[in-house]
Every structure is written in structure tokens, then in C-alpha cells.
Design a protein around this motif. Structure first.
Motif, PDB file in Angstrom:
ATOM      1  N   GLU A 226      -5.236  -4.270   4.129  1.00 49.83           N
ATOM      2  CA  GLU A 226      -6.426  -4.042   4.952  1.00 49.83           C
ATOM      3  C   GLU A 226      -6.228  -4.625   6.351  1.00 49.83           C
ATOM      4  OE1 GLU A 226     -11.237  -4.132   4.433  1.00 49.83           O
ATOM      5  OE2 GLU A 226     -10.090  -5.707   3.433  1.00 49.83           O
ATOM      6  N   LYS A 227      -5.629  -5.805   6.422  1.00 50.69           N
ATOM      7  CA  LYS A 227      -5.371  -6.455   7.709  1.00 50.69           C
ATOM      8  C   LYS A 227      -4.512  -5.573   8.604  1.00 50.69           C
ATOM      9  CE  LYS A 227      -2.911 -10.399   9.739  1.00 50.69           C
ATOM     10  NZ  LYS A 227      -2.104 -11.622   9.461  1.00 50.69           N
ATOM     11  N   PHE A 228      -3.553  -4.860   8.006  1.00 54.08           N
ATOM     12  CA  PHE A 228      -2.644  -4.020   8.786  1.00 54.08           C
ATOM     13  C   PHE A 228      -3.150  -2.586   8.955  1.00 54.08           C
ATOM     14  CE2 PHE A 228       0.474  -7.290   7.227  1.00 54.08           C
ATOM     15  CZ  PHE A 228       0.666  -7.876   8.466  1.00 54.08           C
ATOM     16  N   GLY A 229      -4.393  -2.321   8.540  1.00 52.11           N
ATOM     17  CA  GLY A 229      -5.015  -1.042   8.874  1.00 52.11           C
ATOM     18  C   GLY A 229      -5.019   0.030   7.808  1.00 52.11           C
ATOM     19  N   ILE A 230      -4.567  -0.291   6.591  1.00 49.46           N
ATOM     20  CA  ILE A 230      -4.541   0.709   5.519  1.00 49.46           C
ATOM     21  C   ILE A 230      -5.965   1.000   5.032  1.00 49.46           C
ATOM     22  CG2 ILE A 230      -3.823   1.114   3.127  1.00 49.46           C
ATOM     23  CD1 ILE A 230      -1.599   1.484   5.168  1.00 49.46           C
ATOM     24  N   GLN A 231      -6.256   2.265   4.784  1.00 51.35           N
ATOM     25  CA  GLN A 231      -7.596   2.671   4.350  1.00 51.35           C
ATOM     26  C   GLN A 231      -7.668   3.045   2.874  1.00 51.35           C
ATOM     27  OE1 GLN A 231      -8.807   5.792   7.022  1.00 51.35           O
ATOM     28  NE2 GLN A 231      -8.950   4.428   8.790  1.00 51.35           N
ATOM     29  N   ASN A 232      -6.545   3.456   2.288  1.00 51.03           N
ATOM     30  CA  ASN A 232      -6.541   3.869   0.887  1.00 51.03           C
ATOM     31  C   ASN A 232      -5.396   3.214   0.138  1.00 51.03           C
ATOM     32  OD1 ASN A 232      -8.666   6.154   0.904  1.00 51.03           O
ATOM     33  ND2 ASN A 232      -7.304   6.729   2.584  1.00 51.03           N
ATOM     34  N   VAL A 233      -5.736   2.487  -0.923  1.00 51.25           N
ATOM     35  CA  VAL A 233      -4.738   1.812  -1.757  1.00 51.25           C
ATOM     36  C   VAL A 233      -4.925   2.252  -3.199  1.00 51.25           C
ATOM     37  CG1 VAL A 233      -3.853  -0.393  -2.600  1.00 51.25           C
ATOM     38  CG2 VAL A 233      -4.699  -0.216  -0.251  1.00 51.25           C
ATOM     39  N   LEU A 234      -3.847   2.690  -3.821  1.00 49.91           N
ATOM     40  CA  LEU A 234      -3.861   3.002  -5.248  1.00 49.91           C
ATOM     41  C   LEU A 234      -2.996   1.963  -5.960  1.00 49.91           C
ATOM     42  CD1 LEU A 234      -4.357   4.681  -7.803  1.00 49.91           C
ATOM     43  CD2 LEU A 234      -2.456   6.170  -7.105  1.00 49.91           C
ATOM     44  N   VAL A 235      -3.618   1.185  -6.828  1.00 50.28           N
ATOM     45  CA  VAL A 235      -2.882   0.198  -7.618  1.00 50.28           C
ATOM     46  C   VAL A 235      -2.445   0.874  -8.910  1.00 50.28           C
ATOM     47  CG1 VAL A 235      -2.951  -2.052  -8.740  1.00 50.28           C
ATOM     48  CG2 VAL A 235      -4.253  -1.675  -6.630  1.00 50.28           C
ATOM     49  N   ILE A 236      -1.151   1.081  -9.057  1.00 52.81           N
ATOM     50  CA  ILE A 236      -0.618   1.738 -10.247  1.00 52.81           C
ATOM     51  C   ILE A 236      -0.513   0.715 -11.370  1.00 52.81           C
ATOM     52  CG2 ILE A 236       1.353   2.965 -11.237  1.00 52.81           C
ATOM     53  CD1 ILE A 236       2.044   3.923  -8.407  1.00 52.81           C
ATOM     54  N   PRO A 237      -1.279   0.904 -12.465  1.00 52.93           N
ATOM     55  CA  PRO A 237      -1.192  -0.054 -13.580  1.00 52.93           C
ATOM     56  C   PRO A 237       0.135   0.126 -14.317  1.00 52.93           C
ATOM     57  CG  PRO A 237      -2.766   1.711 -14.070  1.00 52.93           C
ATOM     58  CD  PRO A 237      -2.264   1.958 -12.690  1.00 52.93           C
ATOM     59  N   PHE A 238       0.959  -0.912 -14.273  1.00 53.00           N
ATOM     60  CA  PHE A 238       2.305  -0.807 -14.828  1.00 53.00           C
ATOM     61  C   PHE A 238       2.345  -1.387 -16.235  1.00 53.00           C
ATOM     62  CE2 PHE A 238       6.828  -1.779 -15.319  1.00 53.00           C
ATOM     63  CZ  PHE A 238       7.403  -0.623 -14.814  1.00 53.00           C
ATOM     64  N   SER A 239       3.001  -0.672 -17.128  1.00 51.79           N
ATOM     65  CA  SER A 239       3.165  -1.097 -18.518  1.00 51.79           C
ATOM     66  C   SER A 239       4.540  -0.662 -18.995  1.00 51.79           C
ATOM     67  CB  SER A 239       2.093  -0.448 -19.404  1.00 51.79           C
ATOM     68  OG  SER A 239       2.262   0.970 -19.407  1.00 51.79           O
ATOM     69  N   TYR A 240       4.934  -1.145 -20.168  1.00 52.75           N
ATOM     70  CA  TYR A 240       6.235  -0.731 -20.701  1.00 52.75           C
ATOM     71  C   TYR A 240       6.254   0.783 -20.911  1.00 52.75           C
ATOM     72  CZ  TYR A 240      10.184   0.086 -23.759  1.00 52.75           C
ATOM     73  OH  TYR A 240      11.340   0.593 -24.288  1.00 52.75           O
ATOM     74  N   GLU A 241       5.140   1.327 -21.425  1.00 48.91           N
ATOM     75  CA  GLU A 241       5.061   2.768 -21.669  1.00 48.91           C
ATOM     76  C   GLU A 241       5.237   3.543 -20.363  1.00 48.91           C
ATOM     77  OE1 GLU A 241       3.636   0.561 -24.938  1.00 48.91           O
ATOM     78  OE2 GLU A 241       2.896   0.516 -22.856  1.00 48.91           O
ATOM     79  N   PHE A 242       4.585   3.046 -19.314  1.00 47.98           N
ATOM     80  CA  PHE A 242       4.688   3.728 -18.020  1.00 47.98           C
ATOM     81  C   PHE A 242       6.117   3.633 -17.472  1.00 47.98           C
ATOM     82  CE2 PHE A 242       4.168   4.172 -13.402  1.00 47.98           C
ATOM     83  CZ  PHE A 242       3.397   5.322 -13.353  1.00 47.98           C
ATOM     84  N   SER A 243       6.804   2.541 -17.777  1.00 54.68           N
ATOM     85  CA  SER A 243       8.172   2.353 -17.290  1.00 54.68           C
ATOM     86  C   SER A 243       9.138   3.374 -17.867  1.00 54.68           C
ATOM     87  CB  SER A 243       8.667   0.939 -17.619  1.00 54.68           C
ATOM     88  OG  SER A 243       8.988   0.812 -19.007  1.00 54.68           O
ATOM     89  N   GLN A 244       8.741   4.011 -18.954  1.00 56.28           N
ATOM     90  CA  GLN A 244       9.596   5.012 -19.600  1.00 56.28           C
ATOM     91  C   GLN A 244       9.390   6.413 -19.016  1.00 56.28           C
ATOM     92  OE1 GLN A 244      11.978   3.829 -21.987  1.00 56.28           O
ATOM     93  NE2 GLN A 244      11.139   2.074 -20.877  1.00 56.28           N
ATOM     94  N   THR A 245       8.562   6.527 -17.995  1.00 58.05           N
ATOM     95  CA  THR A 245       8.313   7.816 -17.356  1.00 58.05           C
ATOM     96  C   THR A 245       9.548   8.275 -16.588  1.00 58.05           C
ATOM     97  OG1 THR A 245       5.972   7.232 -17.078  1.00 58.05           O
ATOM     98  CG2 THR A 245       6.806   9.078 -15.782  1.00 58.05           C
ATOM     99  N   ALA A 246      10.001   9.491 -16.870  1.00 58.21           N
ATOM    100  CA  ALA A 246      11.150  10.036 -16.152  1.00 58.21           C
ATOM    101  C   ALA A 246      10.790  10.198 -14.672  1.00 58.21           C
ATOM    102  CB  ALA A 246      11.548  11.386 -16.742  1.00 58.21           C
ATOM    103  N   PRO A 247      11.746   9.981 -13.774  1.00 60.65           N
ATOM    104  CA  PRO A 247      11.444  10.066 -12.344  1.00 60.65           C
ATOM    105  C   PRO A 247      10.860  11.404 -11.909  1.00 60.65           C
ATOM    106  CG  PRO A 247      13.820   9.851 -12.734  1.00 60.65           C
ATOM    107  CD  PRO A 247      13.142   9.564 -14.018  1.00 60.65           C
ATOM    108  N   GLU A 248      11.349  12.515 -12.501  1.00 56.70           N
ATOM    109  CA  GLU A 248      10.813  13.828 -12.147  1.00 56.70           C
ATOM    110  C   GLU A 248       9.352  13.952 -12.557  1.00 56.70           C
ATOM    111  OE1 GLU A 248      13.452  13.255 -14.005  1.00 56.70           O
ATOM    112  OE2 GLU A 248      15.180  14.460 -13.363  1.00 56.70           O
ATOM    113  N   VAL A 249       9.026  13.398 -13.728  1.00 57.50           N
ATOM    114  CA  VAL A 249       7.644  13.442 -14.219  1.00 57.50           C
ATOM    115  C   VAL A 249       6.749  12.594 -13.327  1.00 57.50           C
ATOM    116  CG1 VAL A 249       6.125  12.804 -16.141  1.00 57.50           C
ATOM    117  CG2 VAL A 249       8.331  13.905 -16.592  1.00 57.50           C
TER     118      VAL A 249
END
Length: 239
Positions: free
Chosen positions: A82-105
């Protein structure tokens, strides 16, 4: 600033420019990416910065490795955005299951179909997806298929040293606060609750405040005596 905590919270907008990373410390190298993101979005495009929490190394911690210590908590990271001017932030909830997502997916089904974008900014060493198999080459291939642009931001170096979160953590561990602050581009800080100690400082005539950070992964500087400034009841005091 709008903060989204899940992919399902953000609306899809193909007129978006995005960037993805952990951004621990939001140091000078990260600030180059942020500046470029803001510059490109001056045409009216939505800009979105995506960060990851918890840090992947926390979720994927190996037994034979030391626990990672972070420069910023997720709250501190968002405040710096916010200090540097960003207006939209998406916090990606990271989990072991999510870590198994193929890069293309990850690119197609999460970033492109859920967030939408026409351009993606990446750092010089950006890797993503399962086992960090995704890279700029894959992104360029997918950009032809899906019709988006890829722009890579060069590494930021000073005095021949490439700035990175890892180097800044090492500086702090070695009690090199000024050098760490120079790489960060802002002052390193610690937040937490003041707790009772053994009273040794008060007994010597120099009462101290013992601070317990709320996050066990927050890095603390190496042992030493430091000049600090604190905000107490709206007043800046030194110690």
C-alpha cells in the motif's frame, strides 16, 4: 487498497496486468517490479500483485533444514504494498496440495481463468508450479496459446551485488542493520507485545522492553546493542 484472500474473491478482468511472487521484505528489487506494474497500469488497466502466504518454505519444510525466518509478516508485506501505491493484492493461500499444481494449470486455470490478465511481469529468476518447474520459457509458450504478454524485469544490483531476500536475511543475522536497510529501501522493523522479562535492565538502572513478535517465523537481528525508535501512544521515542 483492496485485499483478496482467495481466487474466488477476485473478479475476472482480462484488462489486468499482474505479477506473482513471495515478495518477502518488499526490497529494492521488488520495488522495481512494483514501479513497472504501476507504470504499465497508467493506461487504465487493473494492476494486481499476488503474494503467497504461508511462505512455501514453511509449508514444504524439510526435517534436515533450518526453519526459514522471514523479513516481513503477511500484514507487513501488505502495508508495504500500500505504501508503494498498489491498489489490488491477492494473497494466494499456499498449502501442500496447492504446491502440487502443475505450472501450466497454475497459469491457465488460476491466473488466466480466475483473475484474467493481458500481461504478466516476472522477476529475473521467477519459477512457479510443482517443483518450481514453471519458468519464463513456459510462460512465453503459453502466452502464444492464450494471447497475453510476458515481461521480465531485470535483477537489481548495487555495487555489483544482486539484491535478494536471502542476502538481506543474512545481513540481519550478522547484525549488519544499515546494510540490510540499504538493500530493503526502508527500515527493518519488529512488532510485537511487550512482555515481562527477568528485570535485569531495570536492576541496572536501564529498564528494557521485551518484545515478543506474533509470528515465530519473523526474523530477528543477531545479538547486539542497537539504537531503536518506537511509536508509543502516537509519540516517537528512542531506546
Amino acid at each position: 487498497m483492496q485485499v483478496y484472500r482467495d481466487f474466488d474473491e477476485i473478479s475476472r478482468d482480462v484488462n489486468s496486468i499482474i505479477t506473482v511472487g513471495t515478495f518477502d521484505g518488499v526490497h529494492k528489487g521488488h520495488q522495481l517490479v512494483i514501479d513497472r506494474l504501476l507504470e504499465l497500469s497508467k493506461d487504465g488497466s487493473r494492476h494486481v500483485i499476488m503474494t503467497i502466504d504461508p511462505h512455501p518454505q514453511i509449508v514444504l519444510q524439510k526435517q534436515d533444514r533450518h526453519r526459514i525466518h522471514l523479513l516481513t509478516t503477511i500484514k507487513e508485506r501488505i502495508e508495504l504494498f500500500e505504501k508503494f501505491g498498489i491498489q489490488n493484492v491477492l494473497v494466494i493461500p499456499f498449502s501442500y496440495e496447492f504446491s502440487q499444481t502443475a505450472p501450466e494449470v497454475f497459469i491457465k486455470e488460476f491466473l488466466y481463468e480466475k483473475v484474467g490478465f493481458k500481461k504478466i511481469l516476472i522477476g529475473h529468476d521467477h519459477m512457479f508450479g510443482k517443483n518450481r518447474e514453471g519458468n519464463s520459457e513456459l510462460l512465453n509458450t503459453l502466452s502464444i496459446q492464450l494471447g497475453f504478454e510476458v515481461e521480465q524485469v531485470d535483477a537489481h544490483s548495487e555495487s555489483g551485488i544482486i539484491i535478494s531476500s536471502t542476502k538481506i536475511r543474512k545481513m540481519l543475522e550478522e547484525s549488519k542493520i544499515e546494510e540490510a536497510n540499504e538493500m530493503l529501501g526502508h527500515k527493518f522493523g519488529i512488532r510485537g507485545k511487550v512482555t515481562h522479562g527477568n528485570g535485569r535492565g531495570a536492576g541496572l538502572g536501564y529498564p528494557t522492553a521485551n518484545i515478543r513478535p506474533p509470528d515465530i517465523y519473523k526474523i530477528l537481528p543477531g545479538n547486539g546493542v542497537y539504537l531503536v525508535s518506537s511509536e508509543l501512544d502516537g509519540n516517537l521515542v528512542h531506546g
